[in-house]
Write a protein that holds these residues in place. Structure first.
Motif, PDB file in Angstrom:
ATOM      1  N   GLY A 116       6.464   1.136  44.881  1.00  0.00           N
ATOM      2  CA  GLY A 116       7.584   1.721  44.143  1.00  0.00           C
ATOM      3  C   GLY A 116       7.442   1.533  42.640  1.00  0.00           C
ATOM      4  N   TYR A 117       8.581   1.392  41.970  1.00  0.00           N
ATOM      5  CA  TYR A 117       8.595   1.382  40.500  1.00  0.00           C
ATOM      6  C   TYR A 117       8.019   0.090  39.896  1.00  0.00           C
ATOM      7  CZ  TYR A 117      11.777   5.337  40.997  1.00  0.00           C
ATOM      8  OH  TYR A 117      12.331   6.550  41.324  1.00  0.00           O
ATOM      9  N   ALA A 118       7.095   0.270  38.975  1.00  0.00           N
ATOM     10  CA  ALA A 118       6.626  -0.841  38.123  1.00  0.00           C
ATOM     11  C   ALA A 118       6.730  -0.312  36.703  1.00  0.00           C
ATOM     12  CB  ALA A 118       5.203  -1.232  38.475  1.00  0.00           C
ATOM     13  N   LEU A 119       7.931  -0.373  36.154  1.00  0.00           N
ATOM     14  CA  LEU A 119       8.210   0.251  34.857  1.00  0.00           C
ATOM     15  C   LEU A 119       8.498  -0.819  33.810  1.00  0.00           C
ATOM     16  CD1 LEU A 119      10.566   3.149  36.064  1.00  0.00           C
ATOM     17  CD2 LEU A 119       8.095   3.253  35.586  1.00  0.00           C
ATOM     18  N   GLY A 120       8.142  -0.527  32.569  1.00  0.00           N
ATOM     19  CA  GLY A 120       8.447  -1.446  31.475  1.00  0.00           C
ATOM     20  C   GLY A 120       7.938  -2.847  31.799  1.00  0.00           C
ATOM     21  N   GLY A 121       8.858  -3.807  31.771  1.00  0.00           N
ATOM     22  CA  GLY A 121       8.484  -5.194  32.071  1.00  0.00           C
ATOM     23  C   GLY A 121       7.872  -5.344  33.462  1.00  0.00           C
ATOM     24  N   GLY A 122       8.171  -4.427  34.377  1.00  0.00           N
ATOM     25  CA  GLY A 122       7.571  -4.486  35.712  1.00  0.00           C
ATOM     26  C   GLY A 122       6.083  -4.168  35.655  1.00  0.00           C
ATOM     27  N   CYS A 123       5.729  -3.163  34.861  1.00  0.00           N
ATOM     28  CA  CYS A 123       4.320  -2.822  34.656  1.00  0.00           C
ATOM     29  C   CYS A 123       3.632  -3.975  33.906  1.00  0.00           C
ATOM     30  CB  CYS A 123       4.250  -1.530  33.844  1.00  0.00           C
ATOM     31  SG  CYS A 123       2.603  -0.871  33.624  1.00  0.00           S
ATOM     32  N   GLU A 124       4.366  -4.545  32.956  1.00  0.00           N
ATOM     33  CA  GLU A 124       3.796  -5.644  32.162  1.00  0.00           C
ATOM     34  C   GLU A 124       3.599  -6.900  33.010  1.00  0.00           C
ATOM     35  OE1 GLU A 124       6.994  -4.899  29.246  1.00  0.00           O
ATOM     36  OE2 GLU A 124       5.421  -5.005  27.729  1.00  0.00           O
ATOM     37  N   LEU A 125       4.526  -7.143  33.949  1.00  0.00           N
ATOM     38  CA  LEU A 125       4.357  -8.288  34.858  1.00  0.00           C
ATOM     39  C   LEU A 125       3.110  -8.069  35.719  1.00  0.00           C
ATOM     40  CD1 LEU A 125       5.159 -10.870  36.338  1.00  0.00           C
ATOM     41  CD2 LEU A 125       6.813  -9.523  37.675  1.00  0.00           C
ATOM     42  N   ALA A 126       2.941  -6.850  36.238  1.00  0.00           N
ATOM     43  CA  ALA A 126       1.741  -6.565  37.042  1.00  0.00           C
ATOM     44  C   ALA A 126       0.483  -6.839  36.212  1.00  0.00           C
ATOM     45  CB  ALA A 126       1.769  -5.126  37.542  1.00  0.00           C
ATOM     46  N   MET A 127       0.535  -6.431  34.926  1.00  0.00           N
ATOM     47  CA  MET A 127      -0.657  -6.611  34.071  1.00  0.00           C
ATOM     48  C   MET A 127      -0.891  -8.067  33.671  1.00  0.00           C
ATOM     49  SD  MET A 127      -0.895  -3.236  31.661  1.00  0.00           S
ATOM     50  CE  MET A 127       0.737  -3.324  30.931  1.00  0.00           C
ATOM     51  N   MET A 128       0.094  -8.951  33.907  1.00  0.00           N
ATOM     52  CA  MET A 128      -0.152 -10.386  33.690  1.00  0.00           C
ATOM     53  C   MET A 128      -0.941 -10.972  34.858  1.00  0.00           C
ATOM     54  SD  MET A 128       3.494 -11.803  32.404  1.00  0.00           S
ATOM     55  CE  MET A 128       4.480 -10.777  31.339  1.00  0.00           C
ATOM     56  N   CYS A 129      -1.024 -10.212  35.967  1.00  0.00           N
ATOM     57  CA  CYS A 129      -1.720 -10.703  37.147  1.00  0.00           C
ATOM     58  C   CYS A 129      -3.206 -10.359  37.039  1.00  0.00           C
ATOM     59  CB  CYS A 129      -1.103 -10.089  38.408  1.00  0.00           C
ATOM     60  SG  CYS A 129       0.662 -10.475  38.572  1.00  0.00           S
ATOM     61  N   ASP A 130      -4.016 -10.981  37.890  1.00  0.00           N
ATOM     62  CA  ASP A 130      -5.467 -10.782  37.798  1.00  0.00           C
ATOM     63  C   ASP A 130      -5.921  -9.539  38.535  1.00  0.00           C
ATOM     64  OD1 ASP A 130      -6.039 -13.372  36.457  1.00  0.00           O
ATOM     65  OD2 ASP A 130      -5.053 -14.106  38.265  1.00  0.00           O
ATOM     66  N   ILE A 131      -5.224  -9.221  39.613  1.00  0.00           N
ATOM     67  CA  ILE A 131      -5.591  -8.080  40.456  1.00  0.00           C
ATOM     68  C   ILE A 131      -4.298  -7.321  40.732  1.00  0.00           C
ATOM     69  CG2 ILE A 131      -6.412  -7.421  42.770  1.00  0.00           C
ATOM     70  CD1 ILE A 131      -8.183  -9.977  42.698  1.00  0.00           C
ATOM     71  N   ILE A 132      -4.363  -5.986  40.643  1.00  0.00           N
ATOM     72  CA  ILE A 132      -3.182  -5.173  40.976  1.00  0.00           C
ATOM     73  C   ILE A 132      -3.533  -4.295  42.176  1.00  0.00           C
ATOM     74  CG2 ILE A 132      -1.485  -3.497  40.173  1.00  0.00           C
ATOM     75  CD1 ILE A 132      -2.062  -4.344  37.295  1.00  0.00           C
ATOM     76  N   LEU A 133      -2.889  -4.562  43.315  1.00  0.00           N
ATOM     77  CA  LEU A 133      -2.998  -3.681  44.480  1.00  0.00           C
ATOM     78  C   LEU A 133      -1.777  -2.783  44.440  1.00  0.00           C
ATOM     79  CD1 LEU A 133      -3.971  -5.877  47.576  1.00  0.00           C
ATOM     80  CD2 LEU A 133      -5.447  -4.374  46.216  1.00  0.00           C
ATOM     81  N   ALA A 134      -1.999  -1.473  44.554  1.00  0.00           N
ATOM     82  CA  ALA A 134      -0.866  -0.542  44.468  1.00  0.00           C
ATOM     83  C   ALA A 134      -0.723   0.235  45.760  1.00  0.00           C
ATOM     84  CB  ALA A 134      -1.079   0.432  43.311  1.00  0.00           C
ATOM     85  N   ALA A 135       0.497   0.303  46.275  1.00  0.00           N
ATOM     86  CA  ALA A 135       0.789   1.219  47.371  1.00  0.00           C
ATOM     87  C   ALA A 135       0.680   2.640  46.829  1.00  0.00           C
ATOM     88  CB  ALA A 135       2.207   0.969  47.882  1.00  0.00           C
ATOM     89  N   ASP A 136       0.399   3.602  47.709  1.00  0.00           N
ATOM     90  CA  ASP A 136       0.285   4.984  47.210  1.00  0.00           C
ATOM     91  C   ASP A 136       1.633   5.530  46.737  1.00  0.00           C
ATOM     92  OD1 ASP A 136       1.357   5.238  49.750  1.00  0.00           O
ATOM     93  OD2 ASP A 136      -0.369   6.302  50.590  1.00  0.00           O
ATOM     94  N   THR A 137       2.691   4.783  46.943  1.00  0.00           N
ATOM     95  CA  THR A 137       4.025   5.169  46.451  1.00  0.00           C
ATOM     96  C   THR A 137       4.332   4.572  45.069  1.00  0.00           C
ATOM     97  OG1 THR A 137       4.899   3.188  47.492  1.00  0.00           O
ATOM     98  CG2 THR A 137       5.041   5.243  48.764  1.00  0.00           C
TER      99      THR A 137
END
Ligand code: CO8
Length: 258
Positions: free
Chosen positions: A104-125
Motif C-alpha cells: 500500500g501507501y509509502a508516502l512522504g515520511g513513509g517512503c523516507e522510513l522505507a529508505m532508512m532500511c537496507d532492503i525494500i521489498l514491495a508488494a505489487d500494490t
C-alpha cells in the motif's frame, strides 16, 4: 516484550518484527511512532539473538507519511527547537540489517522510513512518493538525500518537485525497491529473506552493513579504506574460522555469531 501504543513488536526465531499499527491514520508517523520504532529497533539491535529486523505496516498502508495533523500548527521555531529527527537517526543507525516490507501507501515520511532500511521489498500494490510539495513543505526525514542516492538526480528531482506517486513496478524499475513480489507473498518473502540474513554470521553481516553505509557517505578511497579495515577485522572472529573450515570440510557452517 515491551507493550507499545502505536506498533506491534514480536520476535520470531532470530528475526525481530516491527509492525506499524495506527490503522485509523494509515500509520501516519507521529512523535510516538518514531520514538517507539527507534526504541524497538534499538532493543533488537542490542540482542545478539536477533540477526535481522523487518519493518512493515498494513495491507493498505506501510505509512502515509508524517502525521500532518500533528505538524500543521507548528512554527519554524518549534520545528527547529524540537528534535523530530533524533529518533529516526537512532533507527537508521542500528547495526542489524533492516528490511522494509511495503504494502500500500509509502508516502512522504513513509517512503523516507522505507529508505532508512537496507532492503525494500514491495508488494505489487505498493505506491511510493514524496508528496510534500502538495502540503507546502519538502521531504524532511531524509528524502531529498536518500532518494537521489537510490534513483539518481533526475528521477529524484522529478518525483520530489512534482509530488508524483510511483507504483511498485516503476519503483522497482528505477531502483527505489530491491524487489517487487505479489502482495499475497510479501510477508512470506520478508520472512524468508530475513531468516536467510539472520542465519549468516552476525559479525560479518554487521560489517557488510557498515561498509554499505560507508559507501553512501564517503569518497571511493575512504569507503575502500573502511572495507579493508572491516574485512581484516573479521579474521579475529570465531565465525570466520568456522566458515572457512566448513568450506574446506564440505559441510554447512555452524556460526556462533561471534
Ligand atoms: N497524517 C495524518 N493523518 C493521515 C495521514 C497523514 N500523513 N494520511 C492519512 N491520514 C488519515 C486521514 O486524515 C484519515 O483520517 P480521518 O478518517 O480521521 O479523516 C485516515 O488517515 C484515512 O485517510 P483517507 O481518508 O485520506 O484515505 P484515502 O484512502 O482516501 O487516501 C491517501 C489515502 C492517498 C494516502 C491520503 O490519506 C493521503 O494523501 N495522505 C497524506 C499523504 C501525504 O501527503 N504524506 C506526506 C506527509 S508530510 C511528510 O511525510 C513529511 C515528512 C517529514 C517529517 C519530518 C518530521 C516531523
Amino acid at each position: 516484550m515491551v507493550e507499545y501504543e502505536t506498533i506491534l513488536v514480536e520476535q520470531r526465531g532470530r528475526v525481530g518484527w516491527i509492525t506499524l499499527n495506527r490503522p485509523q491514520a494509515l500509520n501516519a508517523l507521529n512523535g510516538t511512532v518514531s520514538e517507539e520504532v527507534a526504541d524497538a529497533a534499538s532493543g533488537f539491535d542490542a540482542d545478539d539473538g536477533i540477526g535481522a529486523i523487518v519493518v512493515t505496516g498494513s495491507e493498505k498502508a506501510f505509512a502515509a507519511g508524517a502525521d500532518i495533523k500533528e505538524m500543521e500548527s507548528k512554527t519554524a521555531e518549534e520545528m527547529i527547537a524540537t528534535d523530530h529527527f533524533g529518533a529516526w537517526t537512532r533507527f537508521a543507525a542500528v547495526r542489524t540489517p533492516v528490511i522494509a516490507a511495503v504494502s500500500g501507501y509509502a508516502l512522504g515520511g513513509g517512503c523516507e522510513l522505507a529508505m532508512m532500511c537496507d532492503i525494500i521489498l514491495a508488494a505489487d500494490t505498493a505506491v511510493f512518493g514524496q508528496p510534500e510539495v502538495n502540503l507546502g513543505v519538502i521531504p524532511g526525514m531524509g528524502g531529498t538525500q536518500r532518494l537521489i542516492r537510490a534513483v539518481g538526480y533526475y528521477k529524484a528531482a522529478e518525483l520530489i518537485l512534482s509530488g508524483r506517486r510511483v507504483k511498485a513496478d516503476e519503483a522497482e524499475r528505477i531502483g527505489l525497491v530491491s524487489r517487487m513480489v505479489p502482495a499475497s507473498d510479501l510477508l512470506d518473502e520478508a520472512t524468508r529473506l530475513a531468516e536467510t540474513i539472520a542465519s549468516k554470521s552476525l559479525p560479518s553481516v554487521y560489517a557488510a552493513k557498515a561498509t554499505l553505509d560507508a559507501a553512501m557517505e564517503t569518497s571511493l578511497a575512504d569507503g575502500l579504506a573502511v572495507e579493508k579495515r572491516e574485512f581484516a577485522a573479521l579474521f579475529d572472529t570465531a565465525d570466520q574460522k568456522e566458515g572457512m573450515a566448513a568450506f574446506r570440510e564440505k559441510r554447512p557452517p555452524r556460526f556462533q555469531h561471534r
